[in-house]
Scaffold this motif. Structure first.
Motif, short mmCIF file in Angstrom:
data_model
loop_
_atom_site.label_atom_id
_atom_site.label_comp_id
_atom_site.label_asym_id
_atom_site.label_seq_id
_atom_site.Cartn_x
_atom_site.Cartn_y
_atom_site.Cartn_z
N SER A 274 0.86 -1.18 0.00
CA SER A 274 0.00 0.00 0.00
C SER A 274 0.89 1.23 0.00
CB SER A 274 -0.90 0.00 1.23
OG SER A 274 -1.70 -1.15 1.26
N VAL A 275 0.32 2.36 -0.39
CA VAL A 275 1.10 3.60 -0.47
C VAL A 275 0.44 4.65 0.38
CG1 VAL A 275 2.20 5.24 -2.02
CG2 VAL A 275 1.56 2.98 -2.88
N TYR A 276 1.22 5.30 1.24
CA TYR A 276 0.69 6.29 2.14
C TYR A 276 1.39 7.62 1.91
CZ TYR A 276 -0.73 1.95 4.37
OH TYR A 276 -1.23 0.71 4.62
N SER A 277 0.70 8.70 2.31
CA SER A 277 1.28 10.03 2.11
C SER A 277 2.59 10.19 2.85
CB SER A 277 0.29 11.11 2.57
OG SER A 277 -0.86 11.08 1.79
N SER A 278 2.70 9.51 3.96
CA SER A 278 3.93 9.62 4.77
C SER A 278 5.06 8.81 4.18
CB SER A 278 3.64 9.14 6.19
OG SER A 278 3.09 7.85 6.16
N GLY A 279 4.76 8.05 3.13
CA GLY A 279 5.77 7.17 2.55
C GLY A 279 5.89 5.90 3.37
N ASN A 280 6.17 4.83 2.72
CA ASN A 280 6.36 3.59 3.46
C ASN A 280 7.39 2.71 2.78
OD1 ASN A 280 3.89 3.64 1.76
ND2 ASN A 280 3.86 1.44 2.12
N GLU A 281 8.04 1.93 3.62
CA GLU A 281 9.17 1.13 3.16
C GLU A 281 8.96 -0.31 3.60
OE1 GLU A 281 12.99 3.07 3.74
OE2 GLU A 281 13.83 1.14 4.36
N ASP A 282 9.31 -1.23 2.72
CA ASP A 282 9.24 -2.65 3.05
C ASP A 282 10.49 -3.29 2.47
OD1 ASP A 282 6.87 -5.38 2.36
OD2 ASP A 282 8.68 -5.27 3.57
N GLY A 283 11.50 -3.39 3.31
CA GLY A 283 12.76 -3.95 2.84
C GLY A 283 13.38 -3.08 1.76
N ARG A 284 13.56 -3.64 0.57
CA ARG A 284 14.20 -2.91 -0.52
C ARG A 284 13.22 -2.01 -1.28
NH1 ARG A 284 15.26 -5.89 -4.42
NH2 ARG A 284 14.13 -7.78 -3.81
N PHE A 285 11.97 -2.04 -0.91
CA PHE A 285 10.93 -1.33 -1.63
C PHE A 285 10.46 -0.10 -0.83
CE2 PHE A 285 10.08 -4.52 -4.89
CZ PHE A 285 10.67 -5.64 -4.34
N THR A 286 10.37 1.04 -1.51
CA THR A 286 9.87 2.26 -0.90
C THR A 286 8.81 2.86 -1.80
OG1 THR A 286 12.00 2.72 0.14
CG2 THR A 286 10.46 4.56 -0.04
N ALA A 287 7.66 3.17 -1.22
CA ALA A 287 6.58 3.79 -1.99
C ALA A 287 6.29 5.17 -1.44
CB ALA A 287 5.32 2.92 -1.91
N GLN A 288 5.96 6.08 -2.32
CA GLN A 288 5.65 7.46 -1.92
C GLN A 288 4.39 7.92 -2.63
OE1 GLN A 288 7.15 9.65 0.09
NE2 GLN A 288 9.13 8.75 0.54
N LEU A 289 3.64 8.77 -1.96
CA LEU A 289 2.43 9.35 -2.52
C LEU A 289 2.48 10.86 -2.34
CD1 LEU A 289 -0.59 9.40 -3.45
CD2 LEU A 289 -1.18 8.99 -1.04
N ASN A 290 2.21 11.61 -3.40
CA ASN A 290 2.07 13.06 -3.32
C ASN A 290 0.66 13.40 -3.79
OD1 ASN A 290 2.01 15.86 -3.97
ND2 ASN A 290 4.25 15.87 -4.04
N ARG A 291 -0.22 13.64 -2.82
CA ARG A 291 -1.63 13.88 -3.17
C ARG A 291 -1.79 15.18 -3.96
NH1 ARG A 291 -5.76 10.93 -0.69
NH2 ARG A 291 -5.05 9.53 0.96
N ALA A 292 -1.00 16.19 -3.62
CA ALA A 292 -1.14 17.48 -4.31
C ALA A 292 -0.83 17.34 -5.79
CB ALA A 292 -0.22 18.51 -3.66
N SER A 293 0.19 16.55 -6.10
CA SER A 293 0.58 16.33 -7.49
C SER A 293 -0.12 15.13 -8.11
CB SER A 293 2.09 16.11 -7.60
OG SER A 293 2.80 17.09 -6.94
N GLN A 294 -0.83 14.37 -7.29
CA GLN A 294 -1.50 13.15 -7.76
C GLN A 294 -0.48 12.22 -8.40
OE1 GLN A 294 -5.73 15.48 -8.38
NE2 GLN A 294 -5.19 13.95 -9.86
N TYR A 295 0.58 11.98 -7.64
CA TYR A 295 1.74 11.24 -8.14
C TYR A 295 2.12 10.16 -7.13
CZ TYR A 295 6.77 10.60 -8.96
OH TYR A 295 8.02 10.07 -9.17
N ILE A 296 2.44 8.98 -7.66
CA ILE A 296 2.82 7.85 -6.83
C ILE A 296 4.13 7.30 -7.38
CG2 ILE A 296 2.10 5.57 -5.99
CD1 ILE A 296 -0.77 6.36 -6.97
N SER A 297 4.99 6.85 -6.49
CA SER A 297 6.25 6.29 -6.96
C SER A 297 6.57 5.00 -6.21
CB SER A 297 7.39 7.29 -6.78
OG SER A 297 7.62 7.52 -5.40
#
Lengths: 111, 113
Positions: free
Chosen positions: A49-72
């Motif tokens: 899952s991806v949260y605005s605060s960013g989250n990490e699971d081992g080698r994987f990091t997900a980021q969400l920018n709601r203002a830009s409507q962008y996920i990485s």
């Protein structure tokens, strides 16, 4: 314009490389965000899952920018077993809670 | 078995024939979804059941498609008068409640020749 757009790929990277996937979504009412992984001719499986605060699971990091409507999604120290298609997914919590998928970005990690 | 089960895994049919697919969700999951995935695309939503009620249908679900979930357990997806454009992977997923994760079945791969 598609609701969820991803880097077209494919990405071919050597083992140990860091690779980043980008995704944008058009529906500002979207409330939940995910990355799914899909191996060839298999079903999609939830990666994280991806949260605005960013989250990490081992080698994987997900980021969400709601203002830009962008996920990485960032994959560090990539392994051969990371080779798959990565699907960016958004949903609203109203109604059916259907998932809206991007086309996916194919990753091949090369020895 | 605790997963979502779909049958058959593969189906080859001649254009114009009818086909039916079955999905057995995780037993305690009251939400059931059908998606379709064509080559090079992400899955696309077709329809949603909450228990036995079909609450939402996509515009992709033409009148040749019908889905049922009698008794709120397994579901069937029928395609009548198949066309070559129906060739795709049909995925079923279930979840316990909104906000919970989905579990997808392995899919039924349909080829219309």
């Amino acid at each position: 314009r598609k609701e969820v757009e991803q880097d077209p790929g494919p990405f071919n990277v050597p083992e140990g490389a860091t690779v980043a996937f980008n995704c944008t979504y058009s529906n500002s009412a979207s409330q939940s965000f995910f990355w799914y992984r899909q191996d060839c001719r298999k079903e999609p499986k939830l990666l994280m899952s991806v949260y605005s605060s960013g989250n990490e699971d081992g080698r994987f990091t997900a980021q969400l920018n709601r203002a830009s409507q962008y996920i990485s999604l960032l994959i560090r120290d990539s392994k051969l077993s990371d080779s798959a298609t990565y699907l960016c997914v958004v949903t609203s919590l109203a109604g059916s809670y259907q998932l809206t998928f991007g086309k996916g970005t194919k990753l091949s990690v090369i020895p | 078995d605790t997963g979502v089960s779909q049958n058959p895994r593969h189906k080859i049919t001649k254009r114009g024939q009818n086909v039916t697919f079955r999905c057995d969700p995780i037993s305690e999951h009251n939400r059931l979804y059908w998606y379709r995935q064509t080559l090079g695309q992400g899955p696309e939503f077709l329809t949603y059941f909450q228990n036995e009620a079909q609450l939402e249908k996509s515009r992709l679900l033409s009148d040749r498609f019908s889905a049922e979930r009698p008794k709120g357990s397994f579901s069937t997806l029928e395609i009548q008068r198949t066309e070559q454009g129906d060739s795709a992977m049909y995925l079923c997923a279930s979840s316990l409640a909104a906000g919970n994760g989905y579990t997808f079945g392995s899919g039924t791969r349909l080829t219309v020749v």
